[in-house]
Design a protein around this motif. Structure first.
Motif, PDB file in Angstrom:
ATOM      1  N   ALA A  94     -22.782  31.092  25.649  1.00 22.02           N
ATOM      2  CA  ALA A  94     -22.205  32.430  25.508  1.00 22.02           C
ATOM      3  C   ALA A  94     -20.685  32.396  25.480  1.00 22.02           C
ATOM      4  O   ALA A  94     -20.038  33.200  24.795  1.00 22.02           O
ATOM      5  N   HIS A  95     -20.092  31.470  26.226  1.00 22.98           N
ATOM      6  CA  HIS A  95     -18.633  31.364  26.278  1.00 22.98           C
ATOM      7  C   HIS A  95     -18.036  30.718  25.025  1.00 22.98           C
ATOM      8  O   HIS A  95     -16.845  30.909  24.746  1.00 22.98           O
ATOM      9  N   HIS A  96     -18.847  29.964  24.287  1.00 22.45           N
ATOM     10  CA  HIS A  96     -18.289  29.191  23.178  1.00 22.45           C
ATOM     11  C   HIS A  96     -18.767  29.618  21.799  1.00 22.45           C
ATOM     12  O   HIS A  96     -18.097  29.349  20.803  1.00 22.45           O
ATOM     13  N   LEU A  97     -19.916  30.249  21.728  1.00 20.90           N
ATOM     14  CA  LEU A  97     -20.418  30.778  20.455  1.00 20.90           C
ATOM     15  C   LEU A  97     -20.608  32.273  20.599  1.00 20.90           C
ATOM     16  O   LEU A  97     -21.539  32.735  21.251  1.00 20.90           O
ATOM     17  N   TRP A  98     -19.703  33.024  19.993  1.00 14.08           N
ATOM     18  CA  TRP A  98     -19.753  34.477  20.129  1.00 14.08           C
ATOM     19  C   TRP A  98     -19.380  35.125  18.804  1.00 14.08           C
ATOM     20  O   TRP A  98     -18.923  34.482  17.855  1.00 14.08           O
ATOM     21  N   ASP A  99     -19.593  36.433  18.744  1.00 12.32           N
ATOM     22  CA  ASP A  99     -19.391  37.199  17.516  1.00 12.32           C
ATOM     23  C   ASP A  99     -18.000  37.835  17.512  1.00 12.32           C
ATOM     24  O   ASP A  99     -17.717  38.700  18.348  1.00 12.32           O
ATOM     25  N   PRO A 100     -17.095  37.437  16.606  1.00 16.60           N
ATOM     26  CA  PRO A 100     -15.746  38.012  16.575  1.00 16.60           C
ATOM     27  C   PRO A 100     -15.739  39.515  16.379  1.00 16.60           C
ATOM     28  O   PRO A 100     -14.854  40.213  16.895  1.00 16.60           O
ATOM     29  N   VAL A 101     -16.707  40.044  15.626  1.00 18.86           N
ATOM     30  CA  VAL A 101     -16.767  41.492  15.397  1.00 18.86           C
ATOM     31  C   VAL A 101     -17.080  42.216  16.697  1.00 18.86           C
ATOM     32  O   VAL A 101     -16.458  43.229  17.039  1.00 18.86           O
ATOM     33  N   GLU A 102     -18.050  41.693  17.445  1.00 16.42           N
ATOM     34  CA  GLU A 102     -18.399  42.284  18.736  1.00 16.42           C
ATOM     35  C   GLU A 102     -17.236  42.147  19.715  1.00 16.42           C
ATOM     36  O   GLU A 102     -16.970  43.076  20.507  1.00 16.42           O
ATOM     37  N   ARG A 103     -16.528  41.035  19.663  1.00 16.61           N
ATOM     38  CA  ARG A 103     -15.394  40.803  20.563  1.00 16.61           C
ATOM     39  C   ARG A 103     -14.296  41.847  20.347  1.00 16.61           C
ATOM     40  O   ARG A 103     -13.612  42.245  21.287  1.00 16.61           O
ATOM     41  N   ALA A 104     -14.103  42.265  19.100  1.00 12.54           N
ATOM     42  CA  ALA A 104     -13.076  43.265  18.791  1.00 12.54           C
ATOM     43  C   ALA A 104     -13.359  44.595  19.478  1.00 12.54           C
ATOM     44  O   ALA A 104     -12.432  45.324  19.863  1.00 12.54           O
ATOM     45  N   ASP A 105     -14.650  44.924  19.653  1.00 12.95           N
ATOM     46  CA  ASP A 105     -15.029  46.180  20.304  1.00 12.95           C
ATOM     47  C   ASP A 105     -15.274  46.013  21.798  1.00 12.95           C
ATOM     48  O   ASP A 105     -15.193  46.980  22.562  1.00 12.95           O
ATOM     49  N   ASN A 106     -15.570  44.780  22.208  1.00 12.35           N
ATOM     50  CA  ASN A 106     -15.908  44.514  23.605  1.00 12.35           C
ATOM     51  C   ASN A 106     -15.163  43.288  24.104  1.00 12.35           C
ATOM     52  O   ASN A 106     -15.606  42.160  23.882  1.00 12.35           O
ATOM     53  N   PRO A 107     -14.013  43.460  24.776  1.00  9.00           N
ATOM     54  CA  PRO A 107     -13.202  42.323  25.248  1.00  9.00           C
ATOM     55  C   PRO A 107     -13.948  41.388  26.205  1.00  9.00           C
ATOM     56  O   PRO A 107     -13.536  40.232  26.380  1.00  9.00           O
TER      57      PRO A 107
END
Length: 385
Positions: free
Chosen positions: A92-105
């Motif tokens: 979870a810490h290393h493979l994540w969704d950049p689009v989701e990260r933009a909405d959820n820090p």
């Protein structure tokens, strides 16, 4: 990271020093601060068991990263065996969704973990990791767990499912290891920048010619070469079919176990002609009669007794690219490997013959360089010109 005292860190550093032919010495103190007593004991045991140098080097690097990540992510040392929940947290810490990260820090790697790893120069990428990097570190984690006589949850369905879903959510375009190949014309430009008589010029000229002519060796293979790996052979004819052609010096280079060889299959390649002469010129000038072939040279011209690191090989190549008026960002040490096969294809050398020297095991991978060259040199793309 392990909460050890300075004295214990120094002791671990001395223990790691005994592996200096395998591990990057310039990172010894840093690794000693990351690893535990048990980690160092495991690494020494693996070295004694004869694990390949490149594999041990990768395991050490991954182990240092895992220890640092676990301390930052959990506040505790890396547990052995790791619980399934920790493996899932790693994904979870290393493979994540950049689009989701933009909405959820809070999605992906927490900021404090990111900052901590960057402060230790362990994290350099922006965005999610490459899936292959994550898989490799999980594999290293699994190997080290087994060597400790323990069983982890690395085959758990939940982990496999998390990896599969995470890779889909965090697509990364595969990039070439080197944008451009170091073909014969590029190599000539690089060699022209080190045509002087300084020790650094002699070393770089020998390094580039040896790496290319020996089949496009990997940077780790070049950095780990030792004079004991060289075997003088009888001179060979420049033209084997002409018994009156001139004789050329010949060397066999024992590579030991490489990335593509097994425990019982030590690799070797042949060096003939100019590369042999240039290599011996460097060894004579540097007065090297044992130990590493290619070594660091300081600004005053003093030669270190220790080998160059694989990263140093890349930096030397990029430095010579800049001096030659080429874009350093377009080339890496892997360009010597791809360049060798591309040049072989351009000169009409059969693929199996080139693979004997490059030691590629995958015909598909090696053939990709040939396919590109043949398309450019062939008639199919010239129907309308």
């Amino acid at each position: 990271m392990s909460g050890a005292s300075p004295t214990s860190i120094e002791r671990r550093a001395e223990e790691l020093d005994s592996l200096d032919a395998i591990l990057p010495f310039d990172r010894r103190d840093h690794l000693a601060a990351l690893l535990t007593e048990e980690d160092v004991a495991t690494l020494k045991h693996l070295a004694k068991e004869g694990m390949g140098d490149n594999t041990l080097r990768a395991l050490t690097s991954d182990l240092g990263y895992l220890e640092a990540w676990a301390a930052l992510a959990t506040g505790s040392p890396l547990p052995w065996p790791a619980p399934e929940s920790l493996l899932l947290k790693f994904v979870a810490h290393h493979l994540w969704d950049p689009v989701e990260r933009a909405d959820n820090p809070d999605h992906g790697m927490p900021a404090k973990v990111d900052v901590g790893l960057r402060a230790q120069r362990l994290l350099r990428v922006d965005g999610p990791h490459a899936p292959d990097t994550v898989r490799r570190r999980l594999t290293s984690w699994s190997i080290l767990t087994r060597w400790r006589g323990q069983t982890g949850a690395f085959s758990a369905p939940s982990l496999k499912s998390a990896l599969r879903l995470a890779v889909r959510a965090a697509p990364r375009q595969r990039r070439r290891k080197s944008k451009k190949a170091v073909t014969g014309d590029v190599l000539a430009k690089l060699l022209s920048t080190c045509a002087g008589d300084r020790l650094v010029d002699l070393r770089d000229r020998a390094l580039l010619l040896t790496a290319f002519a020996s089949g496009g060796r990997r940077r780790s293979e070049i950095a780990s070469l030792r004079i004991e790996d060289l075997i003088d052979e009888e001179p060979v004819r420049q033209n084997p079919a002409d018994k009156d052609s001139s004789l050329l010096p010949c060397l066999t280079i024992n590579l030991g176990r490489t990335k593509t060889t097994t425990a019982d299959d030590d690799a070797h390649v042949v060096l003939i002609g100019r590369p042999v002469m240039v290599l011996k010129q460097w060894l004579t000038a540097a007065r090297i009669d044992s130990g590493p072939l290619f070594r660091r040279i300081d600004q005053w011209g003093n030669i270190d007794r220790r080998a160059l690191t694989p990263q140093s090989v890349t930096l030397i190549l990029k430095g010579r690219c800049k001096q030659a008026g080429l874009d350093p960002e377009a080339f890496s040490a892997h360009g010597l490997r791809s360049g060798y096969l591309t040049e072989a294809a351009n000169r009409g050398i059969p693929l199996p013959e080139a693979m004997q020297q490059s030691l590629h095991k995958s015909v598909t991978q090696a053939a990709s360089y040939y396919n590109n060259a043949e398309r450019k040199n062939g008639r199919a793309a010239r129907l309308v010109i």
